[in-house]
Design a protein around this motif. Structure first.
Motif, mmCIF file in Angstrom:
data_model
loop_
_atom_site.group_PDB
_atom_site.id
_atom_site.type_symbol
_atom_site.label_atom_id
_atom_site.label_comp_id
_atom_site.label_asym_id
_atom_site.label_seq_id
_atom_site.Cartn_x
_atom_site.Cartn_y
_atom_site.Cartn_z
ATOM 1 N N LYS A 1 18.277 -6.354 -4.830
ATOM 2 C CA LYS A 1 18.398 -7.456 -3.885
ATOM 3 C C LYS A 1 18.097 -6.915 -2.488
ATOM 4 O O LYS A 1 18.909 -6.229 -1.889
ATOM 5 C CB LYS A 1 19.813 -8.040 -3.910
ATOM 6 N N LEU A 2 16.912 -7.230 -1.972
ATOM 7 C CA LEU A 2 16.502 -6.746 -0.659
ATOM 8 C C LEU A 2 16.421 -7.913 0.310
ATOM 9 O O LEU A 2 16.061 -9.017 -0.062
ATOM 10 C CB LEU A 2 15.135 -6.056 -0.747
ATOM 11 N N GLU A 3 16.702 -7.617 1.540
ATOM 12 C CA GLU A 3 16.667 -8.678 2.546
ATOM 13 C C GLU A 3 15.824 -8.244 3.731
ATOM 14 O O GLU A 3 15.870 -7.092 4.146
ATOM 15 C CB GLU A 3 18.081 -8.981 3.016
ATOM 16 N N ARG B 1 12.753 -5.655 2.426
ATOM 17 C CA ARG B 1 11.704 -6.206 1.552
ATOM 18 C C ARG B 1 10.326 -5.845 2.082
ATOM 19 O O ARG B 1 9.429 -5.485 1.325
ATOM 20 C CB ARG B 1 11.839 -7.728 1.451
ATOM 21 N N LEU B 2 10.144 -5.951 3.410
ATOM 22 C CA LEU B 2 8.861 -5.627 4.016
ATOM 23 C C LEU B 2 8.539 -4.141 3.842
ATOM 24 O O LEU B 2 7.413 -3.773 3.498
ATOM 25 C CB LEU B 2 8.872 -5.992 5.507
ATOM 26 N N ARG B 3 9.522 -3.287 4.054
ATOM 27 C CA ARG B 3 9.326 -1.846 3.881
ATOM 28 C C ARG B 3 8.907 -1.530 2.447
ATOM 29 O O ARG B 3 7.966 -0.761 2.212
ATOM 30 C CB ARG B 3 10.617 -1.112 4.246
ATOM 31 N N HIS B 4 9.574 -2.109 1.471
ATOM 32 C CA HIS B 4 9.230 -1.886 0.058
ATOM 33 C C HIS B 4 7.838 -2.427 -0.257
ATOM 34 O O HIS B 4 7.091 -1.811 -1.031
ATOM 35 C CB HIS B 4 10.284 -2.512 -0.857
ATOM 36 N N ALA B 5 7.485 -3.549 0.320
ATOM 37 C CA ALA B 5 6.154 -4.115 0.081
ATOM 38 C C ALA B 5 5.070 -3.193 0.618
ATOM 39 O O ALA B 5 4.039 -2.961 -0.044
ATOM 40 C CB ALA B 5 6.044 -5.491 0.715
ATOM 41 N N LEU B 6 5.280 -2.603 1.799
ATOM 42 C CA LEU B 6 4.292 -1.671 2.360
ATOM 43 C C LEU B 6 4.185 -0.407 1.516
ATOM 44 O O LEU B 6 3.097 0.118 1.297
ATOM 45 C CB LEU B 6 4.657 -1.328 3.804
ATOM 46 N N ILE B 7 5.309 0.081 1.056
ATOM 47 C CA ILE B 7 5.295 1.290 0.216
ATOM 48 C C ILE B 7 4.521 1.017 -1.068
ATOM 49 O O ILE B 7 3.654 1.806 -1.477
ATOM 50 C CB ILE B 7 6.729 1.766 -0.082
ATOM 51 N N TRP B 8 4.784 -0.111 -1.722
ATOM 52 C CA TRP B 8 4.078 -0.437 -2.966
ATOM 53 C C TRP B 8 2.594 -0.682 -2.707
ATOM 54 O O TRP B 8 1.753 -0.350 -3.535
ATOM 55 C CB TRP B 8 4.707 -1.640 -3.664
ATOM 56 N N ASN B 9 2.261 -1.228 -1.554
ATOM 57 C CA ASN B 9 0.865 -1.432 -1.211
ATOM 58 C C ASN B 9 0.147 -0.086 -1.074
ATOM 59 O O ASN B 9 -0.981 0.065 -1.543
ATOM 60 C CB ASN B 9 0.744 -2.237 0.091
ATOM 61 N N GLU B 10 0.808 0.886 -0.449
ATOM 62 C CA GLU B 10 0.214 2.217 -0.314
ATOM 63 C C GLU B 10 0.075 2.896 -1.671
ATOM 64 O O GLU B 10 -0.917 3.568 -1.949
ATOM 65 C CB GLU B 10 1.062 3.096 0.614
#
Length: 184
Positions: free
Chosen positions: A152-154, A158-167
């Motif tokens: 559960k990210l807020e 959530r944005l940090r995790h999205a950038l990491i997964w994008n990289e």
């Protein structure tokens, strides 16, 4: 020509230095009076040792030591008793253990093999549609222990995790073209 003259002068100087060193060097090998049998100090020391041993034990001198000439040391007198007797118990003792009874695991292994064959024979029957349906119902009723719930990210997390997964999942940096860099 000058090099030859310098070389010959150096060579003759080295030769003269080597001869001078040979003259100054002491002869190789022991001096005649330095051998143990011929050294007067050594002979005097032997006499003193024999006098001290005679004084302590009261025994007569076994071999007289003359004052001059090469000498041989006297052979030690055979001892009647050993000088030192060690009082030790031997560790090489034969240990007597009780006889082991023979255990045969053949009967236990035969019993285990027979149980395995019987269990395999019970399972070795053709499966029906009802068997498959029962198995499917049983595994669907059990909770899945391997399932992982998404964290559960807020907001910023959530944005940090999205950038990491994008990289991680995006193309390598060396293969990205300039359009990808400017669009960001």
């Amino acid at each position: 020509f000058i090099a030859w003259v310098v070389f010959s002068v150096v060579r003759s100087a080295a030769k003269a230095a080597g001869e001078l060193e040979k003259k100054q060097r002491p002869p190789v090998g022991p001096l005649p009076k330095s051998l143990p049998g011929m050294n007067p100090d050594f002979l005097e020391m032997l006499r003193q040792l024999e006098r001290a041993s005679r004084g302590a034990g009261g025994a007569p001198e076994p071999h007289p030591v003359p004052a001059s000439g090469p000498r041989r040391l006297p052979a030690p007198a055979p001892a009647e008793e050993p000088e030192f007797v060690e009082d030790v118990k031997s560790l090489e003792v034969v240990v007597r253990r009780a006889e082991r009874e023979e255990v045969s695991l053949d009967s236990a292994s035969e019993l285990a093999a027979r149980r395995r064959r019987e269990t395999a024979a019970r399972r070795e029957r053709p499966r029906t549609e009802a068997d498959h349906a029962a198995f499917d119902a049983r595994i669907r009723a059990e909770p899945d222990a391997t399932a992982v719930e998404a964290p559960k990210l807020e907001g910023a997390q959530r944005l940090r995790h999205a950038l990491i997964w994008n990289e991680l999942l995006g193309p390598p940096v060396s293969l990205r073209d300039d359009r990808d860099a400017t669009s960001r």
